[in-house]
Design an enzyme around this catalytic site. Sequence first.
Site, PDB file in Angstrom:
ATOM      1  N   GLU A 128     135.484  72.624  18.793  1.00 24.74           N
ATOM      2  CA  GLU A 128     136.484  73.515  18.635  1.00 24.74           C
ATOM      3  C   GLU A 128     137.238  73.136  17.280  1.00 24.74           C
ATOM      4  OE1 GLU A 128     138.230  76.798  18.804  1.00 24.74           O
ATOM      5  OE2 GLU A 128     137.574  76.226  20.716  1.00 24.74           O
ATOM      6  N   VAL A 131     136.300  74.890  13.134  1.00 21.68           N
ATOM      7  CA  VAL A 131     136.617  76.242  12.764  1.00 21.68           C
ATOM      8  C   VAL A 131     138.334  76.538  13.067  1.00 21.68           C
ATOM      9  CG1 VAL A 131     136.428  78.722  12.816  1.00 21.68           C
ATOM     10  CG2 VAL A 131     134.289  77.142  12.885  1.00 21.68           C
ATOM     11  N   ILE A 135     143.537  76.588  16.207  1.00 22.84           N
ATOM     12  CA  ILE A 135     143.389  77.960  16.883  1.00 22.84           C
ATOM     13  C   ILE A 135     142.233  77.841  17.775  1.00 22.84           C
ATOM     14  CG2 ILE A 135     143.021  80.318  16.280  1.00 22.84           C
ATOM     15  CD1 ILE A 135     144.075  79.981  13.660  1.00 22.84           C
ATOM     16  N   GLU A 189     142.690  70.253  -2.784  1.00 23.18           N
ATOM     17  CA  GLU A 189     141.925  68.739  -2.943  1.00 23.18           C
ATOM     18  C   GLU A 189     142.140  68.936  -4.788  1.00 23.18           C
ATOM     19  OE1 GLU A 189     141.140  66.391  -1.055  1.00 23.18           O
ATOM     20  OE2 GLU A 189     141.189  67.446   0.871  1.00 23.18           O
ATOM     21  N   ASP A 200     133.573  76.070   2.087  1.00 20.59           N
ATOM     22  CA  ASP A 200     134.256  75.690   3.617  1.00 20.59           C
ATOM     23  C   ASP A 200     134.180  77.013   4.389  1.00 20.59           C
ATOM     24  OD1 ASP A 200     136.187  73.952   4.983  1.00 20.59           O
ATOM     25  OD2 ASP A 200     137.250  76.015   4.709  1.00 20.59           O
ATOM     26  N   LYS A 204     132.126  77.936   8.261  1.00 21.43           N
ATOM     27  CA  LYS A 204     132.794  78.127   9.363  1.00 21.43           C
ATOM     28  C   LYS A 204     132.038  79.579   9.933  1.00 21.43           C
ATOM     29  CE  LYS A 204     136.937  75.622   7.932  1.00 21.43           C
ATOM     30  NZ  LYS A 204     138.324  75.634   7.350  1.00 21.43           N
ATOM     31  N   GLY A 302     145.042  70.327   8.941  1.00 23.87           N
ATOM     32  CA  GLY A 302     146.169  69.441   9.102  1.00 23.87           C
ATOM     33  C   GLY A 302     145.940  68.572  10.327  1.00 23.87           C
TER      34      GLY A 302
END
Length: 427
Positions: A128, A131, A135, A189, A200, A204, A302
């Site tokens: 989970e 992605v 959420i 970054e 990235d 996803k 995060g």
Amino acid sequence: MKTLKVGMLGCGVVGSQIALQLLANKSDLASRAGANLELVKVAVKNINTKRDGIKSELLTNDGASIVNDPAIDLIIEVIGGIEPARELILTALKNGKSVVTANKSLLAKHGAELYTAADKANVDLYYEAAVAGAIPILRPLRESLVGDHVLRIMGIVNGTTNYILTKMDESGTAFADALGQAQSLGFAEADPTADIEGIDAAAKAAILAGLAFHSRVTDADVYREGISKITATDVKVAKAMDMVIKLLAIAELTPEGAISVRVHPALISRSHPLAAVRESFNAVFVEAKSAGQMMFYGRGAGGEPTASAILGDLVAVARHKVSGGIGPRESDYADLKIAQIGQTKTRYLIRLNVSDKPGVLESVAHVFASHKVSIQTVRQTGTGDKAELIVMTHSSTESALAATVKDLGKLEAVSDVSSVLRVEGVN
């Protein structure tokens, strides 16, 4: 109550939060899982680095010792990247250990191999957190919407690019300055390539498309453009049209029954729910045949948000371990083809720098018509040699639009085609 021993691969920002939350919420997690979840080993690069709240005796620099330990029941992987994560996860699955991972890059490249290994060993592979952070979007696709037909997914799945584009929209900040702000706040970054070039988001998008359309999709199947070429003028023009630019991950069924998967900047109307997603937040907008339209919104990255998603998966696989059950397997029965980007249909906004003289508009319109690209609106700004035409099209294929742009550049009256942007979510 039974105790399940947990081994973790990696202990960076996310891993540290997982460890701390496992310890802080031990009683609640045990009640929810039906077993005590005991973190017994953590693989790290440097065992001498101090990690607050994590006992040094839990640390090892030998990841293989964790996945091969018969006493360990469940594995959490938060190393990231392809190797050694791939080999360690495959070994864990082969040894009968269910795995929870947040590794989007690995799943987007080698997902089929991992799913096959999990099926063969009759264990769970949950992801989970791969992605959109905290959420809950993958489990709804795997489980809640499995009785429906998903038609389209359109999402903001990268917080760095969304922060940059928000600052450009709200403050008129130039791209380079907005990127610098994102880096200073830790949203980007030092090398932001994976974010700003859509790498990235493409990983996803591949994962979302595979789940939504019950087919195997890899990151190589995803058409990708980043936001590094978006200018302050692009943003200003979008605002004048009551629109906003977002980096969107889009997966949809084509009329021919193929899957179109793409990541690129696009204009969307400010009335669309995704337009209100600001700064580093993520959101995924799903359209299904029976359920209709839904939006999943929250923090997409995060330590704490990602740890939340991983622990949710950990509780789920622990329940299965206790009860003897198993979660949903890979669903790839549809085996749909991937549509080439040239076949994809959408609308476009094209900006042309032209000479302001009689016949220019006619010659421009003729090029559009010759490639069967229908014009919805045309607006001119400026005069003389600094005139600009802003053309909004009706829906057209990517290949027809590309041919149109190529021929526009050959017109004597056109000095250059300064911008081509897709338009999404507008009727």
